[in-house]
Scaffold this active site. Structure first.
Site, PDB file in Angstrom:
ATOM      1  N   ASP A  63      -1.356  -3.785  12.485  1.00 55.01           N
ATOM      2  CA  ASP A  63      -0.824  -4.190  11.175  1.00 55.01           C
ATOM      3  C   ASP A  63      -0.559  -5.697  11.195  1.00 55.01           C
ATOM      4  O   ASP A  63       0.321  -6.181  11.909  1.00 55.01           O
ATOM      5  CB  ASP A  63       0.465  -3.428  10.888  1.00 55.01           C
ATOM      6  CG  ASP A  63       0.940  -3.658   9.467  1.00 55.01           C
ATOM      7  OD1 ASP A  63       0.997  -2.688   8.695  1.00 55.01           O
ATOM      8  OD2 ASP A  63       1.234  -4.832   9.107  1.00 55.01           O
ATOM      9  N   ARG A 101       0.850  -1.184   0.000  1.00 51.05           N
ATOM     10  CA  ARG A 101       0.000   0.000   0.000  1.00 51.05           C
ATOM     11  C   ARG A 101       0.879   1.225   0.000  1.00 51.05           C
ATOM     12  O   ARG A 101       1.675   1.410   0.922  1.00 51.05           O
ATOM     13  CB  ARG A 101      -0.814  -0.011   1.301  1.00 51.05           C
ATOM     14  CG  ARG A 101      -2.242  -0.107   1.077  1.00 51.05           C
ATOM     15  CD  ARG A 101      -3.141   0.052   2.252  1.00 51.05           C
ATOM     16  NE  ARG A 101      -2.687   0.148   3.607  1.00 51.05           N
ATOM     17  CZ  ARG A 101      -3.494   0.438   4.620  1.00 51.05           C
ATOM     18  NH1 ARG A 101      -4.766   0.653   4.393  1.00 51.05           N
ATOM     19  NH2 ARG A 101      -3.060   0.498   5.844  1.00 51.05           N
ATOM     20  N   THR A 119      -0.878   7.531  -1.020  1.00 54.27           N
ATOM     21  CA  THR A 119      -2.120   7.438  -1.810  1.00 54.27           C
ATOM     22  C   THR A 119      -3.034   6.309  -1.327  1.00 54.27           C
ATOM     23  O   THR A 119      -4.214   6.280  -1.674  1.00 54.27           O
ATOM     24  CB  THR A 119      -1.792   7.160  -3.294  1.00 54.27           C
ATOM     25  OG1 THR A 119      -1.181   5.856  -3.353  1.00 54.27           O
ATOM     26  CG2 THR A 119      -0.848   8.193  -3.872  1.00 54.27           C
ATOM     27  N   ASP A 158       3.062  -6.835  10.254  1.00 53.19           N
ATOM     28  CA  ASP A 158       4.026  -6.520  11.318  1.00 53.19           C
ATOM     29  C   ASP A 158       3.847  -7.441  12.514  1.00 53.19           C
ATOM     30  O   ASP A 158       4.819  -7.909  13.108  1.00 53.19           O
ATOM     31  CB  ASP A 158       3.866  -5.065  11.777  1.00 53.19           C
ATOM     32  CG  ASP A 158       4.494  -4.092  10.793  1.00 53.19           C
ATOM     33  OD1 ASP A 158       5.321  -4.528   9.956  1.00 53.19           O
ATOM     34  OD2 ASP A 158       4.159  -2.898  10.850  1.00 53.19           O
TER      35      ASP A 158
HETATM   36  N1  URA Z   1      -3.759  -3.708   7.005  1.00 52.96           N
HETATM   37  C1  URA Z   1      -3.476  -4.125   8.266  1.00 52.96           C
HETATM   38  O1  URA Z   1      -2.566  -4.920   8.465  1.00 52.96           O
HETATM   39  N2  URA Z   1      -4.229  -3.673   9.280  1.00 52.96           N
HETATM   40  C2  URA Z   1      -5.257  -2.814   9.101  1.00 52.96           C
HETATM   41  O2  URA Z   1      -5.910  -2.439  10.077  1.00 52.96           O
HETATM   42  C3  URA Z   1      -5.517  -2.378   7.786  1.00 52.96           C
HETATM   43  C4  URA Z   1      -4.760  -2.847   6.756  1.00 52.96           C
END
Ligand code: URA
Length: 211
Positions: free
Chosen positions: A202, A106, A110, A205
């Site tokens: 995330d 991502r 943007t 992560d």
């Molecule tokens: N990607 C993620 O890992 N967590 C989110 O909350 C949104 C996108």
């Protein structure tokens, strides 16, 4: 607005394990294990309509007509990198499935998906393609990933995630009304950085300890 092609797989075991994953104190190894366990439970439901056919087998007692999978070829499509966590558990359940990898990140500004890797098996047009990505947030990566595998020939597609935001569900079903969505939970909303609330942070992560 109800989404006809959305299934929320709200099994108590899934919900319990998901709650453990959401907790910020859950460490990386435990998070990965829980994701793998949930992916087995999700696959069990998502693959409920796989076709069976009759085969004659010998038990130690006698001959019988039993049923086995008909052999429609299956392909798990992992949207990298977090998709791997869901895909590996599903592969435990269906070890003969093929695996496709679609690398998307991502763009932080943007929020648009940028493709950096694309590798799929042959014959996607004959396979059931189960696209996996744990977090359906804006839906941008999932939409782009499904678009790419359609371009590569996929016709019979299901999308599976762990958590979805209403925004992602709406965008995805608008872009791909032919693709059913399965999620373990539908959360409240996205924040200004397109993270799901209450969410789990995330997913990549937390799976790989990269934060
Ligand atoms: N990607 C993620 O890992 N967590 C989110 O909350 C949104 C996108």
């Amino acid at each position: 607005m109800p989404t006809p092609n959305l299934t929320v797989l709200d099994h108590p075991l899934v919900e319990h394990k998901l709650s453990l994953m959401r907790e910020k104190t859950t460490e990386t190894a435990k998070f990965r294990l829980l994701l793998r366990e949930i992916s087995l439970l999700l696959a069990y439901e998502v693959l409920r309509d796989l076709k069976l056919h009759d085969v004659e087998i010998e038990t130690p007692m006698e001959t019988m007509v039993a049923r086995k999978l008909e052999g429609k070829k299956l392909c798990f499509v992992s949207i990298l990198r977090a998709g791997n966590g869901l895909m590996e558990g599903m592969l435990d359940l269906v070890p003969s499935a093929r695996v496709a990898h679609v690398g998307m990140y991502r763009d932080a500004k943007t929020l648009e998906p940028v493709e950096y890797y694309f590798k799929v098996p042959e014959g996607l047009e004959e396979r059931l393609c189960v696209v996996v990505d744990p977090m359906l947030a804006t839906g941008n990566s999932a939409i782009a990933g499904v678009e790419r595998i359609k371009q590569a020939g996929a016709r019979d597609i299901k999308f599976v995630c762990l958590l979805a935001a209403p925004e992602g569900i709406e965008a995805f079903s608008k872009a791909h009304p032919d693709v059913p969505i399965y999620t373990a939970a539908l959360d409240r909303e996205l924040n200004d950085h397109a993270y799901i609330l209450p969410g789990l942070g995330d997913a990549g992560d937390r799976m790989y300890g990269t934060k």
